[in-house]
Design a protein around this motif. Structure first.
Motif: not given
Lengths: 385, 385, 385, 385
Positions: C270-271, C288, C292, D106-108, D251, D308, D311
């Motif tokens: 993740h970022d 991503a 997101e 992150p990632g959400h 993804k 993925k 997160p």
């Protein structure tokens, strides 16, 4: 875009509506929704079911601590009458025999619905086709009205006609108009006409017959430029017409002068354009009903809807028994003598939903504050013209 | 699903329409499309542009060797008047100064359109808002009618009223009705009324004024069960209303008895149901205009549309100069005194498109033969009821 | 909302596209559209038809004096090869016998298309299914890119892989990357890989075989918040995936790290989120791919598309003669050895259309200036967070 | 057309789904819906919330005596965890202070969602963005699967990969394949791989990390001709891709050989066409994954989805406190180590909905029996080719 779906049978567990696209940050007042639901249930001439159902909407999603989240809003209106109809309407298999309704009612979805869906019990159609569904639409409309109020857009309606009694709108004093409507048992601005309407309803009730009428819905302070002239399915009047005609029992819509425009000369049929520094462009007439070329023009959107008399008659009409194919009186289903006053509330909801949807398309955005910024910026540009 | 889009400005290069969803294997006759285009251009009271444009549609795609491929059909109608307007309408940059039109015409999209789109030359709006766009819709309608004819669905229209002259429909002999309409210069079934209408048009022309009226569109042999009672946006009458109101100058739609239903008692407002072995279920009246509960019921779909008098007046209405903000007469743009006869053709097209679309949703399929199978199988089931 | 439709058969008269919803006041450069069309036609490995067709788009509507009007924009791309195919493709009835194509090509729409539409000549399907249709999409994409450029949104693409030759992207110097892509005959950033790709193409051409590959499309400066997490059909990645997969020969889409995410641990997938006064919230990675939770997150949208090798082979595959039912080699239709470089341009267009559409939904408005105001107001709010 | 909408926050009162367009006369088994809901909640690696919620769907509308009515079907899944979150999630105003979540994960959707909607508490986004929403989709999918089963269309899925452990599908005996999947705690056909996957999950759980993977969804007996090659937004693979990518954490999607097609030569990348009297046209390979030219081709639709790693990490990632703007660990929200097994069930549902929708568009009709007639008639025509 705002979109909504309703579901639910008239005597099933509940009516449900899901509304999407209401921006985040809007304050939702559950009491207001219920007040609107209650307005729909009133009106001289409504039947006894109105005593059973006192509709309340439960908010299942999309609102947290009275504020919208931008996510879909779910409104659930339980059918109190379900408890008396559990066997009949259960989604589960049933052991008791439930007698089918076999005599479709003229004027209802009954017969074309059964044929289309290949069903055999009239109840399988009438439960969903029932105007009870409009309770869900009114709940949705209450949310849309709440949104529109943030921009001073007001939506009202009044009863123009019940049976052959026509309100003399021109005789009502301007300041009294909406006050009268509010206090009238028939949402009628003309007090004398209202009295005649009530008498007519009483007479027709005794005969086991029903009455239609006309309502006028009005939206004030709608910004210029909702809808578009550029494509047939973007015209705002077309969208409004679809929404209003889709209401049970509505058989015509007229914008502005409506059918009278057929006999009016061009020189007297349009709204001339004026300008003042204070007001910008303005009109002194509203023959177009607030829409020119498929676009809102800033004048009040004004639409007259005709309601047919309800086709659920105590002295029911001639029909055919689906099994025996013998001539027979149609099923008798509890209904109202006259629901014109309620129709006004439903029409307001339909109007509110379409205006809210077009408003959001024009001003975009997902948060109420952003929409306000965009709206103000548009108004500023317009004033600078 | 059938969907279509039109494009093109009134004095631009061409009008274009793309239609999708017409099944494969349908024979397309270009002559028939052109005949429909020509019907739209006729009618007593039309203006001089009709002499310039003799619309012909060129088929650019979707048809091979006169048969549809299932792919999008493109119809292009060149604007002959473009050659006189190249500088004005060119998509390229221009060297000559083109004088903008600054005095928006009341009753048109002009003013709300300019405000919405932030433009400054009335021409930027009127070119697309012009009713010339309906030529593209008529071309699309001709394709849809061709499809519907395979199922014996016929769509017709007649002029009910021009200004204050109303056809006495009841006085026309049944066998004469459609013959009269066909030969009438105003598509009017009542020959006496037609004469009065023509005289009225002549008088109004001299005064530089315009006339509206009413047309009735009818679709025969529509199967039972198009549309649905189950959701507001699936109701067939709502879809038809949107389509008809979206036509330039239409200000009201009425289904069946329409506005008269307001004053009719319930016992006289619906269509009782009968049955015979030969005909199955049938009605002896058609007060509902062929739609009950949002569903087609097998009776002719019958809709009355009111057309406002065209707002392009020789003695033009009061307006405001957009630059100076001074009161001014609105721009004068070439137009017709009365276009009611043409409106009928456009309404037929709108009706044809919506019926074709709902028909294909109901009977599915992508090849004409498959649809015929599905249609026959439905009819067989229905007869076995 | 922006919506568009394309039409046209590969050897018919023309390809046509109608785009709706482009705001008014946008400057349209016809040269730019043609430049984009030309980019689509280039690339090492393209076939000979590219020499015949040098696509130019004619603007038929929606643009006046180089500026959009808010009305539908029509783009027409004539097929120069039509003159050689008039008998075969005429919309009219034909006198000469045109030999049908009877051997459907594996990997194409040929066989399922014929069965679905109930047709018998493979040409009736392949003409519309042909990737030539993407020319129309590229023209539409050029208009959308023009719109997006007003907001500094840039859309680019490069070739990641041809056959088994993979660009070593990490080895390319940052400053060289897009320059290399621009000058490369295969839009490949890695000059060494490009050479290998060209050799591979030469070898495969000799064998009468074809090559697929991978392209990466990137959109920079996309604002935060396009799409929505609130409903499945509003997710921005879903919309982009539909648009990209709908391109002929694309068989997979991957967002960000894509398939590699399957084997990556959560802690490295993740970022992470950082903040500086100057930049606001930012990321130092883009695993991503800029999306997101179904929403654009401000990082470059980065999508990898896999193109299958074109199924039109000189040494054609095994098929069946539709009439005789005998095993037979599939029809041989002129095609390319490798069209990966062209695919990039088409993917850019698809991305541009979806971003433009979501952008307009978010920022509303109908005039370019209004959209700019709304956009700036959103950015200001964001910075004040 | 079949359409559906879901609503509901993860810890709100309930999830709700409304499905429209399911034909009348279909038998609905509530137990089956609940079984599907339970399948979604299983899988090695799921978290503790699965113990709290044992999802059951209540049917609120559209079904009477176990049979569909053609009207919208409403499914309500109460959130058992709501009782522990009433203050936090109440739609009403609240007196107690509820502490906002300020550190977006992150990632959400957390951060882009807050910015888009102008909200300030991460919970206002995460509640709707949560993958708990997929429970509603699975309920909808169960209804669609029930419909498809009437036509012998079966939809299954299996786990191809968890982290870096890949099932060796080729090593599994054909007869064992689906049996293994059914009994596997990870829906994995390769028993050895499953063991490794479980060990990997155990290890990663201890480290507070998460795992992604790949699932393959398959639909068997899909008729030839769903979708269309004629327009970009009608391509069946495009629609499926949208639907699958719209699932939380997916993804990438790959059709058939997917990313491997980039390196495959054209001569080995397509599915040659054969014919036998008994089977009609058939293939011996399925590299295309059942779709050619945007149309289903009769082979199993086969799609690989990459998930993925979730997160929501126990050792949460770096983020920023929205109020203080200081670097901070992201909020920790209860989640799963690995939800790949569940994803398969959700993907099945997405596939089922799109196939059901396209199926109904192709075969039309509103009653199950009519659809069967239309389906049989199509098959008969096809066999006669």
């Amino acid at each position: 875009m705002i979109r909504f779906t309703t579901s639910g049978e008239s005597h099933g567990k509940a009516l449900v509506a899901i509304i999407e696209g209401i921006p985040a940050g809007l304050k939702i007042n559950q009491e207001y929704i219920n007040k609107e639901l209650s307005r729909r249930q009133q009106g001289y001439g409504r039947g006894k079911r109105m005593l059973i159902e006192q509709d309340k909407a439960e908010i299942l999603s999309g609102v947290r601590h009275q504020r919208t989240l931008g996510s879909p809003i779910t409104l659930l209106i339980p059918n109190k009458d379900y408890k008396n109809n559990q066997d009949i309407m259960s989604p589960f298999s049933y052991t008791k025999v439930v007698k089918p309704l076999l005599k479709p009612r003229p004027g209802h979805a009954d017969l074309p619905g059964l044929i289309k869906y290949g069903l055999e019990d009239v109840r399988d159609i009438l439960e969903r086709a029932s105007a009870r569904e409009t309770a869900a639409r009114v709940a949705v409309g209450a949310v849309c009205k709440t949104f529109l109020k943030e921009f001073k857009i007001d939506i009202m309606s009044y009863t123009l006609q019940v049976g052959n009694v026509i309100s003399d709108v021109s005789a009502v004093q301007k300041g009294e108009f909406w006050k009268n409507v509010e206090t009238s048992s028939l949402k009628c601005p003309d007090i004398k006409a209202e009295l005649q309407m009530r008498r007519l309803i009483d007479r027709v009730l005794k005969k086991g017959d029903t009455l239609g009428g006309k309502v006028v819905v009005v939206a004030k302070n709608v910004p210029i430029g909702l809808g578009s002239h550029t494509q047939w399915d973007l015209k705002f009047d077309g969208r409004l017409a679809r929404s209003l005609i889709s209401i049970q029992a509505v058989k015509s819509v007229e914008f502005g002068l409506g059918v009278k425009l057929a006999e009016t000369l061009g020189s007297a049929a349009h709204d001339e354009i004026f300008y003042s520094k204070k007001n910008g462009f303005y009109r002194t007439t509203n023959r177009a009903g607030g829409i020119e070329g498929g676009l809102s023009n800033g004048e009040p959107i004004t639409i007259t809807c005709t309601m047919k008399p309800l086709p659920s008659l105590v002295n029911s009409l001639t029909s055919v028994n689906l099994e025996t194919k013998k001539m027979s009186k149609a099923e008798v289903v509890r209904s109202d003598v006259c629901a014109v006053a309620s129709l006004g509330v439903v029409c307001e909801s339909a109007l509110a939903c379409e205006i809210a949807s077009a408003f959001k398309e024009k001003f975009g955005a997902d948060s109420l504050n952003d929409i306000k910024n965009n709206f103000n910026s548009y108004n500023k540009r317009q004033k600078a013209l």
